[in-house]
Design a protein around this motif. Structure first.
Motif, PDB file in Angstrom:
ATOM      1  N   MET A  62       0.825  -1.216   0.000  1.00 25.87           N
ATOM      2  CA  MET A  62       0.000   0.000   0.000  1.00 25.87           C
ATOM      3  C   MET A  62       0.858   1.265   0.000  1.00 25.87           C
ATOM      4  N   GLU A  63       2.124   1.142   0.412  1.00 22.58           N
ATOM      5  CA  GLU A  63       2.979   2.329   0.527  1.00 22.58           C
ATOM      6  C   GLU A  63       3.126   3.052  -0.807  1.00 22.58           C
ATOM      7  N   ASN A  64       3.325   2.277  -1.894  1.00 22.82           N
ATOM      8  CA  ASN A  64       3.452   2.907  -3.211  1.00 22.82           C
ATOM      9  C   ASN A  64       2.181   3.639  -3.613  1.00 22.82           C
ATOM     10  N   THR A  65       1.017   3.066  -3.281  1.00 24.56           N
ATOM     11  CA  THR A  65      -0.257   3.713  -3.612  1.00 24.56           C
ATOM     12  C   THR A  65      -0.417   5.015  -2.846  1.00 24.56           C
ATOM     13  N   ILE A  66      -0.081   4.986  -1.551  1.00 21.24           N
ATOM     14  CA  ILE A  66      -0.164   6.214  -0.746  1.00 21.24           C
ATOM     15  C   ILE A  66       0.742   7.291  -1.328  1.00 21.24           C
ATOM     16  N   LEU A  67       1.967   6.887  -1.690  1.00 18.71           N
ATOM     17  CA  LEU A  67       2.914   7.852  -2.236  1.00 18.71           C
ATOM     18  C   LEU A  67       2.434   8.397  -3.579  1.00 18.71           C
ATOM     19  N   ALA A  68       1.886   7.513  -4.424  1.00 19.62           N
ATOM     20  CA  ALA A  68       1.368   7.956  -5.721  1.00 19.62           C
ATOM     21  C   ALA A  68       0.223   8.940  -5.543  1.00 19.62           C
ATOM     22  N   ILE A  69      -0.672   8.639  -4.601  1.00 18.84           N
ATOM     23  CA  ILE A  69      -1.794   9.543  -4.340  1.00 18.84           C
ATOM     24  C   ILE A  69      -1.289  10.870  -3.803  1.00 18.84           C
ATOM     25  N   ALA A  70      -0.364  10.816  -2.849  1.00 18.91           N
ATOM     26  CA  ALA A  70       0.163  12.046  -2.256  1.00 18.91           C
ATOM     27  C   ALA A  70       0.790  12.948  -3.304  1.00 18.91           C
ATOM     28  N   ILE A  71       1.581  12.370  -4.184  1.00 19.17           N
ATOM     29  CA  ILE A  71       2.253  13.176  -5.208  1.00 19.17           C
ATOM     30  C   ILE A  71       1.249  13.676  -6.246  1.00 19.17           C
ATOM     31  N   SER A  72       0.238  12.868  -6.561  1.00 20.40           N
ATOM     32  CA  SER A  72      -0.754  13.298  -7.558  1.00 20.40           C
ATOM     33  C   SER A  72      -1.530  14.522  -7.099  1.00 20.40           C
ATOM     34  N   THR A  73      -1.580  14.777  -5.787  1.00 16.88           N
ATOM     35  CA  THR A  73      -2.319  15.939  -5.276  1.00 16.88           C
ATOM     36  C   THR A  73      -1.520  17.239  -5.378  1.00 16.88           C
ATOM     37  N   LEU A  74      -0.252  17.154  -5.751  1.00 16.78           N
ATOM     38  CA  LEU A  74       0.601  18.348  -5.781  1.00 16.78           C
ATOM     39  C   LEU A  74       0.377  19.112  -7.086  1.00 16.78           C
ATOM     40  N   ASP A  75      -0.677  19.891  -7.110  1.00 19.27           N
ATOM     41  CA  ASP A  75      -1.077  20.576  -8.346  1.00 19.27           C
ATOM     42  C   ASP A  75      -0.067  21.616  -8.808  1.00 19.27           C
ATOM     43  N   PHE A  76       0.842  22.024  -7.935  1.00 19.14           N
ATOM     44  CA  PHE A  76       1.824  23.040  -8.321  1.00 19.14           C
ATOM     45  C   PHE A  76       3.006  22.417  -9.064  1.00 19.14           C
ATOM     46  N   LEU A  77       3.016  21.086  -9.231  1.00 18.08           N
ATOM     47  CA  LEU A  77       4.058  20.409  -9.994  1.00 18.08           C
ATOM     48  C   LEU A  77       3.481  19.879 -11.302  1.00 18.08           C
ATOM     49  N   ASN A  78       4.284  19.908 -12.368  1.00 17.14           N
ATOM     50  CA  ASN A  78       3.849  19.275 -13.600  1.00 17.14           C
ATOM     51  C   ASN A  78       4.243  17.797 -13.561  1.00 17.14           C
ATOM     52  N   TYR A  79       3.887  17.068 -14.619  1.00 15.10           N
ATOM     53  CA  TYR A  79       4.078  15.613 -14.553  1.00 15.10           C
ATOM     54  C   TYR A  79       5.560  15.241 -14.450  1.00 15.10           C
ATOM     55  N   LEU A  96      10.174  13.834  -8.383  1.00 12.39           N
ATOM     56  CA  LEU A  96       9.938  13.768  -6.947  1.00 12.39           C
ATOM     57  C   LEU A  96       9.746  12.325  -6.495  1.00 12.39           C
ATOM     58  N   PHE A  97       8.959  11.563  -7.257  1.00 15.26           N
ATOM     59  CA  PHE A  97       8.720  10.159  -6.906  1.00 15.26           C
ATOM     60  C   PHE A  97      10.038   9.393  -6.870  1.00 15.26           C
ATOM     61  N   ALA A  98      10.875   9.586  -7.903  1.00 16.64           N
ATOM     62  CA  ALA A  98      12.159   8.889  -7.961  1.00 16.64           C
ATOM     63  C   ALA A  98      13.053   9.304  -6.798  1.00 16.64           C
ATOM     64  N   ALA A  99      13.062  10.600  -6.479  1.00 23.74           N
ATOM     65  CA  ALA A  99      13.900  11.090  -5.386  1.00 23.74           C
ATOM     66  C   ALA A  99      13.448  10.524  -4.050  1.00 23.74           C
ATOM     67  N   LEU A 100      12.139  10.486  -3.823  1.00 21.74           N
ATOM     68  CA  LEU A 100      11.627   9.970  -2.558  1.00 21.74           C
ATOM     69  C   LEU A 100      11.886   8.472  -2.421  1.00 21.74           C
ATOM     70  N   LYS A 101      11.815   7.746  -3.524  1.00 24.53           N
ATOM     71  CA  LYS A 101      12.084   6.310  -3.461  1.00 24.53           C
ATOM     72  C   LYS A 101      13.551   6.034  -3.119  1.00 24.53           C
ATOM     73  N   PRO A 126      10.110   6.889   2.446  1.00 22.93           N
ATOM     74  CA  PRO A 126       9.654   8.037   1.657  1.00 22.93           C
ATOM     75  C   PRO A 126       8.409   8.681   2.238  1.00 22.93           C
ATOM     76  N   LEU A 127       7.512   7.866   2.788  1.00 28.35           N
ATOM     77  CA  LEU A 127       6.274   8.408   3.316  1.00 28.35           C
ATOM     78  C   LEU A 127       6.505   9.284   4.545  1.00 28.35           C
ATOM     79  N   SER A 128       7.401   8.860   5.431  1.00 31.34           N
ATOM     80  CA  SER A 128       7.647   9.669   6.627  1.00 31.34           C
ATOM     81  C   SER A 128       8.287  11.001   6.248  1.00 31.34           C
ATOM     82  N   PHE A 129       9.116  10.979   5.209  1.00 31.49           N
ATOM     83  CA  PHE A 129       9.695  12.232   4.737  1.00 31.49           C
ATOM     84  C   PHE A 129       8.608  13.135   4.171  1.00 31.49           C
ATOM     85  N   PHE A 130       7.745  12.555   3.326  1.00 27.46           N
ATOM     86  CA  PHE A 130       6.676  13.340   2.697  1.00 27.46           C
ATOM     87  C   PHE A 130       5.755  13.937   3.745  1.00 27.46           C
TER      88      PHE A 130
END
Length: 335
Positions: free
Chosen positions: A1-18, A24-29, A39-43
């Motif tokens: 579930m961790e990857n799903t949480i991270l994907a959802i969290a990053i998808s909400t960042l409307d101030f970032l483009n794809y 960001l996803f690669a850096a957090l991983k 990655p989740l505790s950092f986010f």
């Protein structure tokens, strides 16, 4: 579930483009065990500046964020992931193998696609079918018949599950399946909200038929995200991006379907207008909308007055009489 949480969290960042979201996803991983326990505790505790730095955000773009609350974002992301697990919602990231290849070609593809049903339906031939919510009887028949025949021929019909043309298009594909003219429900509905929330509610039945019989519901918005007016415009770019051709069934001046047409042209895709656009009832509605827009003030109303099917046809868009007409024109160019 961790990857799903991270994907959802990053998808909400409307101030970032794809691209920034992918970085960001690669850096957090890569942060695990170094800058944080995960990655989740950092986010969950990161400041906006830390997120911007990891994503290598282009600071020249205007900042859209009003309030930064990482803990609240994390809480909502966990809630969305639990909803996704309960409903069997899948999550595709931009670099995943099943991510629809045509969608990768547009300038601003979604970082993540959340879906229910069979996402592989989008790997077959696709055609986007759009139109106004205020559809005439001729338009309803045209949308349903076009999509029925397209599904029968193995095309996946892409639309937005809205009232009017969208619903009739999906129904045509569903009917082809129940009439045993197609092996599966060859249609995919792109939502302007999370895939856990079918809107309008009157289309819950057809949404269920799509999910259960080989089609798909999908959205760039995570489960739990409500539908808002601006999300429909964002949704339209995905509808246009998922297919090499878009067919407009009916669209009065300023219709949202014409925004999808604009996206299709911007992506160098084929654009067609069904002759139902120019039937008597459609022209009566177009004139009524035109008069209402003339009574309004402002640049937006003026732009809508100029945006009508006739202008696209004058610029070279083809008029078709139905699916067989479309197939003849389209497959001649793309055998």
């Amino acid at each position: 579930m961790e990857n799903t949480i991270l994907a959802i969290a990053i998808s909400t960042l409307d101030f970032l483009n794809y691209a920034e979201k992918c970085r960001l996803f690669a850096a957090l991983k890569n942060l695990g065990g170094v800058a944080a326990d995960s990655p989740l505790s950092f986010f969950r505790t990161a400041s906006y500046d830390q997120i911007a730095a990891l994503s290598k955000r282009d600071a020249r773009r205007p900042l859209k964020i009003r309030r930064w609350d990482p803990d609240e974002r994390f809480r909502l992301s966990v809630k969305g992931a639990k909803t996704a697990a309960a409903l069997g919602v899948g999550a595709l990231l931009f670099f995943d193998g099943l991510y629809p290849p045509l969608l990768k070609e547009i300038p601003d593809p979604p970082f993540a696609l959340f879906y229910r049903g069979n996402i592989k339906a989008l790997w077959s031939k696709t055609v986007s079918v759009v139109g106004t919510r205020r559809l005439s009887p001729e338009g309803r028949k045209a949308a349903r018949d076009f999509s029925y025949q397209a599904a029968e021929a193995g095309y996946c019909v892409v639309s937005g599950l809205a009232l009017g043309a969208d619903g009739c298009a999906h129904k045509g594909a569903v009917d082809a399946f129940y009439d045993q003219k197609a092996k599966t429900v060859n249609t995919a509905a792109v939502l302007a909200c999370g895939v856990d929330n079918v809107f309008p509610p009157s289309h819950k039945k057809i949404a269920g038929q799509i999910i259960q019989n080989g089609g798909a519901l999908l959205s760039e918005w995570a489960p739990g995200v409500p539908g808002e007016k601006w999300r429909f415009v964002s949704r339209n770019r995905i509808i246009a991006g998922l297919a090499p051709a878009t067919v407009v069934i009916q669209a009065p001046p300023g219709s949202g379907a014409l925004l999808t047409a604009d996206f299709a042209l911007g992506y160098n895709r084929e654009l067609y207008f069904h002759q139902a656009c120019f039937c008597k009832n459609a022209l009566v509605l177009a004139e009524l909308v035109h008069k209402n827009l003339q009574a309004q003030e402002g640049a937006a109303a003026a732009r809508k007055i100029q945006t009508r099917p006739e202008s696209y046809v004058s610029d070279g868009a083809q008029v078709i009489g139905g699916f067989l007409d479309f197939r003849s024109c389209f497959e001649q160019k793309f055998p």
